[in-house]
Enzyme design. Structure first.
Site: not given
Length: 365
Positions: A17, A111-112
């Site tokens: 993350d 983003d993860e």
């Protein structure tokens, strides 16, 4: 011959993350923003915060918060217009790093992502070593930091990645899985929002250990289809695989209300933050859509849904609310009372592609 089949191999799952991704990219690219409270979004009256730097979070600024509220909480807050093409390009760099270690990558947003490194772990010694290498390569090649969770299933890996944020790593080994979950507040469980947590609190469920004390049939009476998931994760069990080719068909959010609603005005008051949350979730995943669906659950548990397909992809939370207006006028006032409201966006497409075609102006709601 004992007749016993061998125990299944424990999986090695990572959850990576990025730390305050959009805001961190802006601070990386503009040295004047470093160390300052930054919000990605617009400061206009109907603006919404897409992401907040850690400096801004100290003032209580959060994603999906109206810009006006964020400004009141942090008068020194600096608003930066989103640069979706840059975030998308950086995300591509990050996913290329992931692919060096496994083909089993399930992106959750820009983003993860989950990574299953079970088949490749022997090349590096441990899943923890892989996670540390990925974090180091992300920092070296992008200038950004990432946090990582390492465990034997998706649920625990995601919980672990939050444990030492920002720029940290946390490992939950198999022998610690059940105990780790038992000590956690129920609010930390992925998939349990404020409304569901409030219902659990009313039933005396405040920690993972409390949840583990309930048998599955009782859980099913209170929580329906989610009971099996709660029963498993409260014991550190989650069999969901990492799905690298999973295609998302819709994104939605809903809330169970503390009291039944009857009027259109009350419904709008609830739906406004829901629409903001939905749009923020879509934007994080780089998606938009053309079909808006309103879900209404009445006090007698009867469920009604109404969907509207739009000629162009939505550009923000305000358009989602406008699309639902005809439904609200038709469904309210509700004599029997409404106990749950939800909104979903489907007919999804790439936000980048829609923006490139001139159809979108990001966050100009």
């Amino acid at each position: 011959m004992t007749g016993l089949s061998p125990a299944p191999e424990l999986r090695r799952i990572l959850h990576i993350d990025m730390d305050a991704f959009y805001a961190s990219v802006e601070q990386r690219d503009d040295p004047a923003l470093r160390g300052r409270p930054v919000a990605v979004g617009h400061a206009r009256a109907r603006g919404v915060v897409a992401a907040a730097s850690y400096e801004a979070r100290r003032y209580g600024v959060r994603s999906a918060m109206p810009s006006a509220v964020a400004s009141r909480r942090c008068p020194e807050l600096v608003f930066v217009p989103p640069r979706f093409d840059v975030y998308r390009a950086v995300s591509g760099q990050i996913h290329e790093i992931f692919s060096r270690y496994t083909p089993l990558i399930q992106p959750l947003s820009l983003d993860e992502a989950y990574l299953d490194v079970t088949e490749t772990v022997s090349q590096y010694g441990s899943a923890t070593v892989i996670a540390e290498r990925i974090r180091a390569e992300i920092h070296r090649e992008t200038g950004l930091t990432a946090s990582a969770g390492v465990s034997y299933n998706r649920f625990l890996a995601k919980l672990a990645s939050d444990q030492n944020k920002p720029d940290g790593i946390f490992v939950v080994p198999p022998q610690r899985g059940a105990a780790f979950v038992a000590a956690l507040p129920i609010e930390r469980f992925h998939g349990i929002g404020p409304a569901r947590a409030a219902r659990m609190h009313a039933l005396g469920i405040r920690t993972g250990a409390d949840l583990r004390g309930w048998d599955i049939e009782t859980l099913r009476r209170h929580f329906g289809k989610a009971a099996a998931f709660y029963y498993g994760v409260s014991r550190g069990i989650d069999e969901r695989p990492v799905e690298p080719h999973r295609v998302r068909k819709s994104i939605g959010t809903e809330t169970t209300l503390a009291r039944d609603l009857h009027t259109e005005m009350d419904a709008r008051t609830v739906l406004e933050p829901l629409a903001a949350k939905l749009w923020e979730s879509c934007h994080r995943r780089g998606l938009t859509g053309r079909t808006v669906t309103l879900k209404v659950k009445y006090a007698d548990f009867r469920i009604v849904t109404r969907a509207r397909s739009l000629p162009e992809p939505v550009t923000g939370a305000e358009e989602i609310l406008i699309a639902m207006t005809p439904f609200l006028k038709a469904l309210f006032p509700a004599r029997e009372g409404v106990r749950l409201l939800g909104v979903t966006l489907s007919a999804l497409l790439s936000l980048e592609g829609a923006h490139g075609s001139g159809q979108l102006a990001l966050f100009e709601s």
